[in-house]
Structures are given as structure tokens and as C-alpha cells.
Design a protein around this motif. Structure first.
Motif, PDB file in Angstrom:
ATOM      1  N   ILE A  61       1.061  -1.010   0.077  1.00  9.75           N
ATOM      2  CA  ILE A  61       0.217   0.351  -0.591  1.00  9.75           C
ATOM      3  C   ILE A  61       0.636   1.471   0.146  1.00  9.75           C
ATOM      4  CG2 ILE A  61      -1.963   1.243   1.451  1.00  9.75           C
ATOM      5  CD1 ILE A  61      -2.391  -1.774   2.452  1.00  9.75           C
ATOM      6  N   SER A  62       1.097   1.939  -1.034  1.00 12.68           N
ATOM      7  CA  SER A  62       2.081   3.630  -1.284  1.00 12.68           C
ATOM      8  C   SER A  62       0.641   4.213  -0.763  1.00 12.68           C
ATOM      9  CB  SER A  62       2.643   3.164  -1.600  1.00 12.68           C
ATOM     10  OG  SER A  62       1.802   3.287  -3.257  1.00 12.68           O
ATOM     11  N   GLY A  63       0.914   5.880  -0.775  1.00 14.40           N
ATOM     12  CA  GLY A  63       0.062   7.004  -1.069  1.00 14.40           C
ATOM     13  C   GLY A  63       0.929   7.768  -1.175  1.00 14.40           C
ATOM     14  N   SER A  64      -0.011   8.796  -2.130  1.00 15.12           N
ATOM     15  CA  SER A  64       1.181  10.047  -2.289  1.00 15.12           C
ATOM     16  C   SER A  64       0.883  11.337  -3.590  1.00 15.12           C
ATOM     17  CB  SER A  64       2.579   9.975  -3.017  1.00 15.12           C
ATOM     18  OG  SER A  64       1.964   9.351  -4.513  1.00 15.12           O
ATOM     19  N   ILE A  65       0.792  11.992  -3.752  1.00 14.88           N
ATOM     20  CA  ILE A  65       0.268  13.398  -4.174  1.00 14.88           C
ATOM     21  C   ILE A  65       0.468  13.040  -5.999  1.00 14.88           C
ATOM     22  CG2 ILE A  65       0.052  15.354  -4.922  1.00 14.88           C
ATOM     23  CD1 ILE A  65       0.513  16.386  -2.187  1.00 14.88           C
ATOM     24  N   TYR A  66       0.318  12.593  -7.133  1.00 15.03           N
ATOM     25  CA  TYR A  66       0.499  12.548  -8.112  1.00 15.03           C
ATOM     26  C   TYR A  66      -0.017  13.844  -8.629  1.00 15.03           C
ATOM     27  CZ  TYR A  66       0.338  11.555 -12.843  1.00 15.03           C
ATOM     28  OH  TYR A  66       0.159  11.532 -14.391  1.00 15.03           O
ATOM     29  N   TYR A  76       4.929   4.267   2.093  1.00 17.95           N
ATOM     30  CA  TYR A  76       4.597   2.724   2.269  1.00 17.95           C
ATOM     31  C   TYR A  76       4.304   2.182   3.449  1.00 17.95           C
ATOM     32  CZ  TYR A  76       7.312   3.341  -2.191  1.00 17.95           C
ATOM     33  OH  TYR A  76       7.136   4.415  -3.134  1.00 17.95           O
ATOM     34  N   CYS A  77       3.193   0.799   3.041  1.00 15.24           N
ATOM     35  CA  CYS A  77       3.117   0.125   4.165  1.00 15.24           C
ATOM     36  C   CYS A  77       2.629  -0.705   3.552  1.00 15.24           C
ATOM     37  CB  CYS A  77       2.121   0.175   5.575  1.00 15.24           C
ATOM     38  SG  CYS A  77       0.711   0.434   4.957  1.00 15.24           S
ATOM     39  N   THR A  78       3.154  -2.472   4.382  1.00 20.54           N
ATOM     40  CA  THR A  78       2.440  -3.983   3.492  1.00 20.54           C
ATOM     41  C   THR A  78       1.845  -4.388   4.669  1.00 20.54           C
ATOM     42  OG1 THR A  78       4.665  -4.984   3.934  1.00 20.54           O
ATOM     43  CG2 THR A  78       4.648  -3.827   2.203  1.00 20.54           C
ATOM     44  N   VAL A  79       0.971  -4.832   3.971  1.00 22.92           N
ATOM     45  CA  VAL A  79       0.068  -5.865   5.093  1.00 22.92           C
ATOM     46  C   VAL A  79      -0.002  -7.050   4.834  1.00 22.92           C
ATOM     47  CG1 VAL A  79      -1.598  -3.596   5.752  1.00 22.92           C
ATOM     48  CG2 VAL A  79      -2.639  -4.383   3.649  1.00 22.92           C
ATOM     49  N   SER A  80      -0.723  -8.235   5.671  1.00 19.81           N
ATOM     50  CA  SER A  80      -1.236  -9.159   5.477  1.00 19.81           C
ATOM     51  C   SER A  80      -2.299  -9.370   3.902  1.00 19.81           C
ATOM     52  CB  SER A  80      -1.457 -10.468   6.128  1.00 19.81           C
ATOM     53  OG  SER A  80      -2.006 -11.757   6.265  1.00 19.81           O
ATOM     54  N   ASN A  90      -6.958   1.423   9.994  1.00 21.26           N
ATOM     55  CA  ASN A  90      -5.580   1.829  10.877  1.00 21.26           C
ATOM     56  C   ASN A  90      -4.639   2.121  10.637  1.00 21.26           C
ATOM     57  OD1 ASN A  90      -7.883   2.397  12.557  1.00 21.26           O
ATOM     58  ND2 ASN A  90      -7.651   0.813  13.781  1.00 21.26           N
ATOM     59  N   ASP A  91      -3.656   1.361  10.601  1.00 23.02           N
ATOM     60  CA  ASP A  91      -1.881   1.298   9.367  1.00 23.02           C
ATOM     61  C   ASP A  91      -1.844   2.236   8.460  1.00 23.02           C
ATOM     62  OD1 ASP A  91      -1.513  -0.865  11.494  1.00 23.02           O
ATOM     63  OD2 ASP A  91      -0.975  -2.188   9.995  1.00 23.02           O
ATOM     64  N   ILE A  92      -3.254   2.551   7.485  1.00 20.85           N
ATOM     65  CA  ILE A  92      -3.306   3.700   6.486  1.00 20.85           C
ATOM     66  C   ILE A  92      -3.152   4.996   7.540  1.00 20.85           C
ATOM     67  CG2 ILE A  92      -4.176   4.132   4.739  1.00 20.85           C
ATOM     68  CD1 ILE A  92      -5.093   1.582   3.571  1.00 20.85           C
ATOM     69  N   LYS A  93      -4.336   4.728   8.212  1.00 25.90           N
ATOM     70  CA  LYS A  93      -4.266   6.506   8.579  1.00 25.90           C
ATOM     71  C   LYS A  93      -3.025   7.192   9.559  1.00 25.90           C
ATOM     72  CE  LYS A  93      -8.826   5.873   9.565  1.00 25.90           C
ATOM     73  NZ  LYS A  93     -10.070   6.619  10.779  1.00 25.90           N
ATOM     74  N   ARG A  94      -2.460   5.467  10.339  1.00 19.88           N
ATOM     75  CA  ARG A  94      -0.840   5.910  11.063  1.00 19.88           C
ATOM     76  C   ARG A  94       0.347   6.175   9.864  1.00 19.88           C
ATOM     77  NH1 ARG A  94       1.834   1.873  12.911  1.00 19.88           N
ATOM     78  NH2 ARG A  94      -0.442   0.247  13.200  1.00 19.88           N
ATOM     79  N   ILE A  96       0.292   6.067   6.376  1.00 19.77           N
ATOM     80  CA  ILE A  96       0.628   6.280   4.780  1.00 19.77           C
ATOM     81  C   ILE A  96      -0.460   8.364   4.777  1.00 19.77           C
ATOM     82  CG2 ILE A  96      -1.027   6.761   2.865  1.00 19.77           C
ATOM     83  CD1 ILE A  96      -0.347   4.321   2.748  1.00 19.77           C
ATOM     84  N   LEU A  97      -1.454   8.580   6.084  1.00 15.07           N
ATOM     85  CA  LEU A  97      -2.507   9.429   5.679  1.00 15.07           C
ATOM     86  C   LEU A  97      -1.533  10.772   7.252  1.00 15.07           C
ATOM     87  CD1 LEU A  97      -5.278   7.981   5.054  1.00 15.07           C
ATOM     88  CD2 LEU A  97      -4.274   9.267   3.576  1.00 15.07           C
ATOM     89  N   ALA A  98      -0.715  10.122   7.553  1.00 15.48           N
ATOM     90  CA  ALA A  98      -0.293  11.180   9.219  1.00 15.48           C
ATOM     91  C   ALA A  98      -0.183  12.199   9.023  1.00 15.48           C
ATOM     92  CB  ALA A  98       0.526   9.955   9.745  1.00 15.48           C
ATOM     93  N   ASN A  99       0.212  12.636   7.787  1.00 19.45           N
ATOM     94  CA  ASN A  99       0.944  13.938   7.175  1.00 19.45           C
ATOM     95  C   ASN A  99       0.041  15.286   6.149  1.00 19.45           C
ATOM     96  OD1 ASN A  99       2.637  14.427   9.842  1.00 19.45           O
ATOM     97  ND2 ASN A  99       4.161  13.220   7.979  1.00 19.45           N
ATOM     98  N   ILE A 100      -0.418  14.513   5.516  1.00 18.35           N
ATOM     99  CA  ILE A 100      -1.744  14.498   4.819  1.00 18.35           C
ATOM    100  C   ILE A 100      -1.685  16.197   5.025  1.00 18.35           C
ATOM    101  CG2 ILE A 100      -3.878  13.577   4.970  1.00 18.35           C
ATOM    102  CD1 ILE A 100      -4.072  12.657   2.554  1.00 18.35           C
ATOM    103  N   ASP A 101      -2.568  16.866   5.526  1.00 21.13           N
ATOM    104  CA  ASP A 101      -3.127  18.066   5.126  1.00 21.13           C
ATOM    105  C   ASP A 101      -1.466  19.031   5.126  1.00 21.13           C
ATOM    106  OD1 ASP A 101      -5.873  17.303   6.161  1.00 21.13           O
ATOM    107  OD2 ASP A 101      -5.070  17.226   8.334  1.00 21.13           O
TER     108      ASP A 101
END
Length: 185
Positions: A61-66, A76-80, A90-94, A96-101
Motif C-alpha cells: 500500500i502506498s500513498g502520494s500526491i500525483y 508505504y506499508c505492506t500488510v498481510s 488503521n495502518d493506512i491512517k497511521r 500513510i495519511l499521518a501528514n496528509i494535510d
């Protein structure tokens, strides 16, 4: 059917649940998603996307501005594959999205600055074109040919400064230009 070929169909319902737990109108972007990748977007977070891809028995799972204009960090993070959607959210919020604002704020500021610079470029080219014709010049902001036949180029430098290069001057024109430039503040 091969497992990799049906990742979208297999995990679409899981991603819908993750969207629910994330809140903020996150949803699957079916236009951008494809067989091997599910993309989540939210109207609240302009140009930010979360990507789900299968990788070695796990979900990457990855998150970024395109943006085609700027480069931004990617989280990034990886999950089972067997993890519950609520725990994945919860993992995504912690992670990937922690500094989204802050990331979105910086992106909007960069975009506004870029658009202001484009407007300044149009104004500068408009001012130069009053004295002659603009043309493309290799690796420069613009080339020009003045009504009196003088040609040259304008180059961008750091901190808003410009460089003026004038071509094919005879001695008289060179002395006149140097004399004029010496009177500038």
C-alpha cells in the motif's frame, strides 16, 4: 483464472470496507484502477491517491500526491492478505495519511506559485514582444529579434534574475548598449 489477473475483483470488496473505515469520502477510483492495482481517492484530498498492489503474498500500500509538475514523497506499508479491513485502515491512517494535510497544503502552495510564475512569464514575454518578434532559442526562456535587427535571448537565473544575451553587435551598438546599461541603478 490466475490469482494476479483477478486482484481487482478479489480485493474490491475489501477496499470498499477500508474506504468506509477511512472516512472522508474515500472510494475506489474505477477509472484509474486496473487488474493489478486498486486506487483509492477522496474529493477532500485533491490529487492524493492510495495504491494497493499484490507483492510476494502481501499487499503493498502506498500513498502520494500525483503531479506531473512536482515530486513528492511517497509513504508505504505492506500488510498481510488476510488482515481485517479495519486494521488495514488503521495502518493506512497511521503510516500513510499521518501528514496528509501538510502535504496537500504544500502541494496547493507549489501549484499556486507555479501558476503565478506562468503568469509572470506571459507578462515578461508580452513586454519583450512590444519591441520585436519572439522566437524559440535553444535552452533559453525566449529568443528575440528586435525591429532594428538586433537578435538575442533571455535566460532565467536563480532568485528571479534574468540574463540578457545580445548577438552580432557592431562596435557602435556595443558601446551604446554598455553606456545605457552603466546608467541603470
Amino acid at each position: 483464472m490466475n490469482k494476479k489477473n483477478c486482484f481487482f475483483q478479489e480485493y474490491q470488496s475489501v477496499c470498499n470496507d477500508i474506504c468506509y473505515y477511512l472516512g472522508n469520502e474515500w472510494r475506489i477510483n474505477k477509472i484509474k484502477s486496473w487488474d493489478l492495482c486498486i486506487i483509492l481517492t477522496s474529493p477532500k484530498y485533491k490529487d492524493y491517491s492510495i495504491y494497493f498492489r499484490p507483492e510476494k503474498g502481501r499487499i503493498n500500500i502506498s500513498g502520494s500526491i500525483y503531479s506531473r509538475l512536482f515530486r513528492y514523497s511517497c509513504n508505504y506499508c505492506t500488510v498481510s492478505e488476510n488482515r481485517k479491513p479495519q486494521h488495514i485502515a488503521n495502518d493506512i491512517k497511521r503510516k500513510i495519511l499521518a501528514n496528509i494535510d501538510e502535504e496537500i497544503k504544500k502541494y496547493i502552495e507549489d501549484l499556486e506559485s507555479y501558476n503565478n510564475n506562468l503568469e509572470q512569464d506571459k507578462i515578461l514575454k508580452g513586454m519583450i514582444s512590444r519591441f520585436g518578434k519572439l522566437n524559440d532559442y535553444h535552452s533559453s526562456f525566449t529568443g528575440f529579434k528586435l525591429n532594428n535587427g538586433i537578435t538575442g535571448e533571455v535566460n532565467r537565473r536563480y532568485r528571479g534574475n534574468q540574463q540578457l544575451v545580445i548577438d552580432d553587435l557592431n562596435v557602435d551598438k556595443l558601446i551604446k548598449i554598455i553606456g545605457f546599461v552603466s546608467t541603470l541603478d
